[in-house]
Design a protein around this motif. Structure first.
Motif, PDB file in Angstrom:
ATOM      1  N   ASN A 115       0.812  -1.211   0.000  1.00  0.00           N
ATOM      2  CA  ASN A 115       0.000   0.000   0.000  1.00  0.00           C
ATOM      3  C   ASN A 115       0.854   1.273   0.000  1.00  0.00           C
ATOM      4  O   ASN A 115       0.338   2.379   0.110  1.00  0.00           O
ATOM      5  N   GLU A 123       2.894   6.231 -10.346  1.00  0.00           N
ATOM      6  CA  GLU A 123       3.223   7.465  -9.619  1.00  0.00           C
ATOM      7  C   GLU A 123       4.725   7.727  -9.733  1.00  0.00           C
ATOM      8  O   GLU A 123       5.535   6.821  -9.567  1.00  0.00           O
ATOM      9  N   TYR A 143       8.599   6.859   3.031  1.00  0.00           N
ATOM     10  CA  TYR A 143       7.229   7.210   2.659  1.00  0.00           C
ATOM     11  C   TYR A 143       6.196   6.610   3.600  1.00  0.00           C
ATOM     12  O   TYR A 143       5.300   7.288   4.044  1.00  0.00           O
TER      13      TYR A 143
ATOM     14  N   GLY B  83      -8.299   6.960 -14.911  1.00  0.00           N
ATOM     15  CA  GLY B  83      -6.976   6.352 -14.887  1.00  0.00           C
ATOM     16  C   GLY B  83      -5.825   7.341 -14.749  1.00  0.00           C
ATOM     17  O   GLY B  83      -4.670   6.973 -14.920  1.00  0.00           O
ATOM     18  N   GLU B  84      -6.122   8.588 -14.432  1.00  0.00           N
ATOM     19  CA  GLU B  84      -5.033   9.554 -14.239  1.00  0.00           C
ATOM     20  C   GLU B  84      -4.312   9.232 -12.939  1.00  0.00           C
ATOM     21  O   GLU B  84      -4.912   8.778 -11.970  1.00  0.00           O
ATOM     22  N   SER B  85      -2.994   9.463 -12.924  1.00  0.00           N
ATOM     23  CA  SER B  85      -2.250   9.179 -11.698  1.00  0.00           C
ATOM     24  C   SER B  85      -2.570  10.236 -10.643  1.00  0.00           C
ATOM     25  O   SER B  85      -3.007  11.345 -10.949  1.00  0.00           O
ATOM     26  N   LEU B  86      -2.312   9.860  -9.411  1.00  0.00           N
ATOM     27  CA  LEU B  86      -2.487  10.782  -8.287  1.00  0.00           C
ATOM     28  C   LEU B  86      -1.605  12.007  -8.504  1.00  0.00           C
ATOM     29  O   LEU B  86      -2.022  13.151  -8.310  1.00  0.00           O
ATOM     30  N   ALA B  87      -0.376  11.744  -8.938  1.00  0.00           N
ATOM     31  CA  ALA B  87       0.593  12.827  -9.100  1.00  0.00           C
ATOM     32  C   ALA B  87       0.117  13.856 -10.122  1.00  0.00           C
ATOM     33  O   ALA B  87       0.200  15.068  -9.876  1.00  0.00           O
ATOM     34  N   ARG B 105      -5.656   6.652   0.511  1.00  0.00           N
ATOM     35  CA  ARG B 105      -5.482   5.334   1.115  1.00  0.00           C
ATOM     36  C   ARG B 105      -4.014   4.919   1.037  1.00  0.00           C
ATOM     37  O   ARG B 105      -3.536   4.116   1.816  1.00  0.00           O
ATOM     38  N   LEU B 106      -3.293   5.467   0.072  1.00  0.00           N
ATOM     39  CA  LEU B 106      -1.906   5.062  -0.156  1.00  0.00           C
ATOM     40  C   LEU B 106      -0.974   5.717   0.854  1.00  0.00           C
ATOM     41  O   LEU B 106      -1.010   6.933   1.049  1.00  0.00           O
ATOM     42  N   GLU B 107      -0.130   4.910   1.464  1.00  0.00           N
ATOM     43  CA  GLU B 107       0.768   5.453   2.484  1.00  0.00           C
ATOM     44  C   GLU B 107       1.915   6.207   1.842  1.00  0.00           C
ATOM     45  O   GLU B 107       2.558   5.714   0.927  1.00  0.00           O
ATOM     46  N   GLY B 108       2.133   7.410   2.349  1.00  0.00           N
ATOM     47  CA  GLY B 108       3.195   8.244   1.786  1.00  0.00           C
ATOM     48  C   GLY B 108       2.718   9.120   0.644  1.00  0.00           C
ATOM     49  O   GLY B 108       3.500   9.859   0.055  1.00  0.00           O
ATOM     50  N   ALA B 109       1.419   9.056   0.317  1.00  0.00           N
ATOM     51  CA  ALA B 109       0.885   9.854  -0.795  1.00  0.00           C
ATOM     52  C   ALA B 109       1.067  11.349  -0.524  1.00  0.00           C
ATOM     53  O   ALA B 109       1.412  12.115  -1.430  1.00  0.00           O
ATOM     54  N   MET B 112       4.634  12.399  -1.132  1.00  0.00           N
ATOM     55  CA  MET B 112       4.888  12.537  -2.566  1.00  0.00           C
ATOM     56  C   MET B 112       4.275  13.835  -3.087  1.00  0.00           C
ATOM     57  O   MET B 112       4.917  14.577  -3.833  1.00  0.00           O
ATOM     58  N   GLY B 127      -2.857   6.429   4.712  1.00  0.00           N
ATOM     59  CA  GLY B 127      -2.472   5.123   5.241  1.00  0.00           C
ATOM     60  C   GLY B 127      -2.835   4.957   6.705  1.00  0.00           C
ATOM     61  O   GLY B 127      -3.908   5.369   7.144  1.00  0.00           O
TER      62      GLY B 127
END
Lengths: 160, 307
Positions: A115, A123, A143, B83-87, B105-109, B112, B127
């Motif tokens: 995750n 990304e 991260y 489908g676009e990336s988070l970034a 939901r993604l850890e470290g998002a 980034m 996360g």
């Protein structure tokens, strides 16, 4: 003459690299990490579990004609942090380097946490780990905070 | 120093940073109802890639109270569905707004996001570890209701393994000199090893227990979090333990008279309604501090000074 010196005398190489002071039992991992299978035709000598004043026991790998890239040195540091690298020219040691693990390791290792943002292919982010402990090696993902242990690192870099 | 800063983890903030925030938050409590225009002309973007009620709405309310405009991304209808990336989505928002409040939901998002965005990024939860603005509200609540945080005995109850509010709160407590921090959870939901190691490094006075009754009489603050059934590999195990982590009225007789009970909400049945009527209940007050504390965070990162 010590047994260590005997081993070293047996197989001198003309040009190449001697990786000395590898933690005992890791020489095969080092070869795997360097992508050497023995089928390359170059001279490879390998000594395992030989007595060492510094480590008690150590492994040594000598490879004819090998020059390590920066990336290989960085990876080597992770599985054999105690190693020294001797560059051999005309049968003599021309350069001796001690390798060390940098504080932050970027891009080489993969986070174990599925995750973690660094695991998402689309990304634009590369993995980054900070050293928590050097002996035994313990890294923390910058991260998501998860640990990578020394075993995880060896497994990732050598495939087991 | 807050201006231009990202808010990713509570551990990025010193005690002095927090004290500065709390001074501004106190002022925001006074002006909250009449509003202010110190952020007029600014745009706050909220990008919640995971559902949120309190965090998103209180940030949006905070922005409106200070005269800012709000743009919101709804993930179900937005670019991510294509489908676009988070970034890429975040880069776009960075171009539109002056600050981005996000949850993923993604850890470290959020980390980034902070790396790729020019404008400040505020982590509204990512996360299992980070929910820094919730921790700021929690610490502010203790400060307001107990007069300070130093010297207290605090118990944190529930899912300490996956609950990001709990983890952030515990990390936040390390900025103060507590008498003791009780971590109360079933063995399956104990704080993770990497978090525990960080707490050790920070010198937190941690005591792990599995029994609420054991710690209860000593507590000045009880922080309750939800235990989710899906966290247990074996549903029977959940059924077995859930009762022991419910704050029943009968149990509260053993608590100090002035102990406060906090909860990041939403609650399910770990905190029965009958507790609401007791003087211990502080969770709605805590929720109401969400707006002034978030007003303070927005004004500080945007470098706007409250008159």
């Amino acid at each position: 003459m010590s047994s260590e010196e005997k081993v070293l005398k047996v197989s001198k190489i003309e040009h190449g690299t001697v990786i000395d002071h590898i933690p005992a039992g890791r020489a095969l991992y080092v070869l795997r990490l360097l992508g050497l299978t023995g089928k390359e035709g170059v001279i490879i000598s390998l000594a395992m579990n030989i007595p060492s004043r510094k480590l008690g026991k150590k492994d040594v790998v000598k490879v004819e004609g090998l020059e390590l890239s920066e990336d290989q040195v960085n990876k080597l540091a992770l599985i054999a942090p105690s190693a020294t690298i001797n560059i051999i020219k005309d049968y003599e040691v021309s350069t001796k380097m001690k390798i060390s693990i940098p504080e932050v390791i970027s891009g080489i290792l993969k986070c174990k946490n599925p995750n973690c943002i660094t695991r998402k292919e689309r990304e634009p982010v590369i993995s980054s780990f900070r050293v928590v402990k050097r002996k035994p090696l313990l890294l923390r993902c910058e991260y998501c905070g998860r640990f990578l242990t020394e075993e995880d690192v060896v497994e990732q870099l050598t495939g087991g | 120093m807050w201006a231009g800063r990202d808010v990713i983890s509570i551990l990025d903030f010193t005690r002095e940073d927090l004290e500065e925030l709390f001074r501004v938050a106190r002022r925001m409590e006074e002006i909250e109802r009449r509003g202010s225009d110190i952020l007029r002309g600014r745009i706050v973007a909220t990008a919640f890639f995971e559902p949120s009620t309190r965090t998103r709405l209180s940030f949006e309310a905070a922005a409106h109270r200070l005269g800012a405009s709000v743009i919101s991304l709804h993930p179900t209808v937005a670019s991510l569905a294509k489908g676009e990336s988070l970034a890429d989505t975040l880069r776009m928002l960075d171009g539109y707004a002056d600050v981005i409040v996000m949850r993923s939901r993604l850890e470290g998002a959020a980390k980034m996001a902070a790396e790729i965005c020019v404008n400040p990024v505020i982590n509204g939860g990512d996360g299992t570890q980070h929910h820094p603005t919730q921790a700021m509200i929690d610490l502010y609540t203790i400060k307001r209701l107990k007069g300070g945080v130093d010297g207290l005995v605090v118990g944190v109850l529930g899912d300490l393994k996956y609950g990001r509010a709990a983890t952030s709160f515990i990390f936040g407590l390390t900025r103060y000199r507590l008498e003791r921090i009780y971590l109360i959870s079933p063995p399956e939901l104990r704080v993770r090893e990497d978090v525990m190691m960080e707490l050790d490094r920070l010198g937190a006075p941690i005591h792990e227990v599995t029994d609420l009754e054991e710690a209860l009489p000593e507590l000045d603050v009880l922080y309750v979090t939800r235990i989710q059934k899906e966290r247990f590999p074996d549903p029977a195990e959940y059924e077995r333990v859930k009762g022991s982590y419910r704050v029943k009225l009968s149990l509260l007789r053993k608590a100090k008279k002035d102990m406060i009970i906090m909860h990041p909400l939403p609650r399910v049945d770990e905190l029965p309604y009958e507790v609401d009527r007791t003087p211990h209940a502080a969770y709605f007050k805590q929720a109401s501090f969400g707006v002034p504390v978030r007003m303070a965070i927005l004004s500080l990162v945007l470098g706007a000074v409250v008159e």
